[in-house]
Design an enzyme around this catalytic site. Structure first.
Site, PDB file in Angstrom:
ATOM      1  N   ASP A   1      -7.743 -11.511 -17.759  1.00  0.00           N
ATOM      2  CA  ASP A   1      -7.588 -12.664 -18.638  1.00  0.00           C
ATOM      3  C   ASP A   1      -6.113 -12.794 -19.018  1.00  0.00           C
ATOM      4  OD1 ASP A   1      -7.607 -14.614 -20.554  1.00  0.00           O
ATOM      5  OD2 ASP A   1      -9.115 -13.692 -21.834  1.00  0.00           O
TER       6      ASP A   1
ATOM      7  N   HIS B   1       0.827  -1.214   0.000  1.00  0.00           N
ATOM      8  CA  HIS B   1       0.000   0.000   0.000  1.00  0.00           C
ATOM      9  C   HIS B   1       0.863   1.267   0.000  1.00  0.00           C
ATOM     10  CE1 HIS B   1      -4.272  -0.172  -0.219  1.00  0.00           C
ATOM     11  NE2 HIS B   1      -4.355  -1.203   0.610  1.00  0.00           N
TER      12      HIS B   1
END
Length: 485
Positions: free
Chosen positions: A389, A171
Site C-alpha cells: 500500500d 537476482h
C-alpha cells in the site's frame, strides 16, 4: 482488449531518471561481498513484479505533459531515495560476480504515460502489453543498465489515473522474499513518511555465512538465454474449489498423501505440457522429464533467515520423472518426495564449507540431466503481494511473468481462491496445450481481472447498451468502440 500493436503505440516513456539515496552510504559499507549463491546468479537476471492500482478518487496521478512532474510522482521518487539509504547496495553497481560496489549511483526510475484506461488492459491481460510496463524492456534502459544496475523501476500512468508500479531487482542481490521486503519498506515510507518499525533493518550478511568461491564446474553458469524459436506465453487461472475432489482421488491412489494446491496445479500443467510435447515431437517420448523447482530454505538453515536478510536463499531442486510417470498422482507425489528429500538432506547445509560441497554436488546432478526435457517453475504463492500500500489502497492485481522456454510461474489470485499460472511453451506445443480438455476442466484461459469495478463496470455498460430497446444504434457502436471490445 489491447493487442501488442495497440500497446506499442499507446505507451510513451516521459522521463528517465536516476534516484540516489537521500544520504550517502558510510565508507565502511561501500563494498559488499556476495554469497556463493549470489555469485553464481547471472547479472542480467531480474525478478520483476507489477502492482496495478485503480484510481478510486478520480484524481489524476500525473500530468499529461511529458515535461512536468506531479506531487504524487515526486513523492514516489523521494520515498525511493529514502528507502535506498537502508537498502544501500540496491543503489550500487555490480563490479564482479561476487562484489557489489555500494557507490550510491542509484536506481533507474522511468515514468510512462499509457493512452488508454487501466481497465482496457485488464479485460484480457497479455504478455506483450505487460512487457511495455517493465523498465528492463525499454531499449535505452536495457543498453545502459542491465547487468550492472541492481534496481529498475517503471511507473506507468493511465488516462483514468490508474497506475502500475513495476519493480525489477537483480537476482544478484535479492530473492523473492527480500525483494518484497524492500518494496514493503518503500511503500511504507511513501504512505506514512517513515519506515515501519516492525519491518526491521535489512541485513546483508550472506557473504559471511556462505563465502564466494571459485567454481570450475562447467555447469556452474546457469543458462537462461532466451532461445531463438517461436515461444508463446499465456495466462491460466486455476479454480481451487474445482480441485478438491481431485486431491481426494489422488489420496486414494497414493496412501496418506494429499498434494498441496500448488503442486497439483503444477502436476496438471506438467502432464498436459508433456502430452503436447510428445504430440509435436514423438521422439521426445523416450526422454525423461525434469521439473526444476525453486525452493526457499530460509526457515531450514540454522539459524533461520528472516525476510530482512537480503540475498538469495533458495535453490532449484531437480525432480526426475521417468517416461511412464505421467499420471497426476505420479507427478504430484514425486514433487513432494523431491521437496521432502531436499529439506531433510540439503536445505540446512548451505553455509560454510559444507555449503560449497552441497552446491557443487547439486551442480553435478544438474549437469547429469542435460538430455532430459526440462521444465522450470517458480512460485510467488503465499507471499504478501497484495499487502503493498503506497498510500492509494491495496492493488487490484499483482502479477509477474517470464518468457523463457518451458517456464511455469505461479501467483495467488487476490481472493486466494485460485492460482494464476503464466506458462511459456513452444508455439506448436502451446496450441495443443491450451486446448487440452483435462487442463480446461480446472482452469480458465486468461479471464478478465474483475475487481473494484474496473472491468465489471464496463461489462455492465455493454450489456445495457446492447439490450436497451430505446438506445439508438449509432450510440451502441460508439460505446462499444470506446470499450475496445
Amino acid at each position: 482488449m489491447l493487442s501488442s500493436c495497440d500497446i506499442n503505440s499507446l505507451v510513451e516513456i516521459t522521463s528517465r531518471k536516476t534516484i540516489k539515496p537521500s544520504s550517502p552510504t558510510p565508507p565502511h559499507n561501500r563494498i559488499l561481498k556476495l554469497s556463493l549463491l549470489d555469485q553464481i546468479m547471472p547479472p542480467t537476471v531480474y525478478g520483476t513484479i507489477l502492482w496495478f492500482f485503480p484510481n478510486h478518487n478520480a484524481s489524476d496521478f500525473a500530468s499529461k505533459s511529458s515535461e512536468s512532474t506531479t506531487p504524487k510522482s515526486k513523492r514516489l521518487q523521494d520515498s525511493l531515495s529514502k528507502a535506498l539509504v537502508q537498502f544501500y547496495p540496491m543503489a550500487g553497481r555490480v563490479k564482479s560476480p561476487a562484489l557489489i560496489e555500494c557507490n550510491d549511483e542509484g536506481a533507474h526510475f522511468l515514468e510512462a504515460r499509457v493512452n488508454c484506461q487501466l481497465s482496457d488492459l485488464l479485460i484480457q491481460p497479455n504478455p506483450e502489453s505487460l512487457n511495455h510496463l517493465m523498465a528492463q524492456n525499454d531499449p535505452k534502459t536495457a543498453n545502459e543498465a542491465l547487468g550492472s544496475t541492481l534496481l529498475l523501476v517503471q511507473i506507468s500512468v493511465f488516462n483514468c489515473g490508474g497506475i502500475v508500479v513495476s519493480v525489477s531487482a537483480s537476482h544478484k542481490i535479492a530473492d523473492a522474499a527480500s525483494f518484497l521486503t524492500f518494496v514493503r519498506a518503500w511503500a511504507a515510507i511513501n504512505r506514512d513518511g517513515v519506515l515501519e518499525l516492525q519491518l526491521g533493518t535489512p541485513e546483508f550478511t550472506g557473504g559471511s555465512l556462505l563465502p564466494p568461491r571459485e567454481l570450475s564446474l562447467p555447469s556452474s553458469k546457469v543458462n537462461l538465454e532466451i532461445p531463438t524459436q517461436s515461444l508463446v506465453t499465456k495466462r491460466f487461472v486455476f479454480n481451487v474449489s474445482k480441485m478438491v475432489s481431485l486431491k481426494e482421488k489422488i489420496g486414494s491412489v497414493v496412501q496418506a498423501f494429499i498434494p498441496s494446491t500448488s503442486h497439483l496445479v503444477l502436476a496438471i500443467i506438467l502432464k498436459c505440457s508433456i502430452a503436447a510435447s510428445r504430440q509435436c515431437k514423438p521422439e521426445s517420448s523416450i526422454k525423461p522429464t525434469v521439473l526444476s523447482q525453486m525452493v526457499s530454505f530460509r526457515k531450514r538453515i540454522v539459524p533461520e533467515k528472516s525476510e530482512n536478510v537480503m540475498g538469495n536463499w533458495f535453490w532449484p531442486i531437480q525432480v526426475l520423472f521417468k517416461e511412464n510417470e505421467i499420471e497426476l498422482h505420479d507427478l504430484a507425489s514425486k514433487m513432494r518426495q523431491g521437496l521432502t528429500e531436499f529439506r531433510n538432506e540439503k536445505a540446512s547445509r548451505f553455509k560454510g564449507e559444507d555449503g560449497f560441497l552441497v552446491i557443487s554436488e547439486c551442480l553435478r546432478e544438474r549437469n547429469d540431466i542435460n538430455s532430459a526435457n526440462v521444465y522450470r517453475t517458480s512460485s510467488l504463492c503465499k507471499l504478501p503481494l497484495y499487502e503493498m500500500d503506497f498510500g492509494w489502497g491495496k492493488p487490484a492485481w499483482v502479477t509477474s511473468l517470464s518468457v523463457l522456454k518451458n517456464i511455469i510461474l505461479l501467483v495467488d489470485t487476490k481472493e486466494k481462491d485460485g492460482i494464476e499460472a503464466w506458462v511459456t511453451l513452444d508455439e506448436q506445443e502451446m496450441a495443443i496445450f491450451e486446448s487440452d480438455q483435462e487442463l480446461l476442466a480446472f482452469c480458465s484461459v486468461n479471464p478478465s481481472i474483475c475487481h473494484s469495478g474496473l472491468v465489471l463496470e464496463r461489462c455492465v455498460i455493454v450489456r445495457c447498451v446492447l439490450y436497451h430497446p430505446i438506445v439508438p444504434l449509432f450510440i451502441v457502436v460508439r460505446k462499444v468502440k470506446s470499450l475496445r471490445y
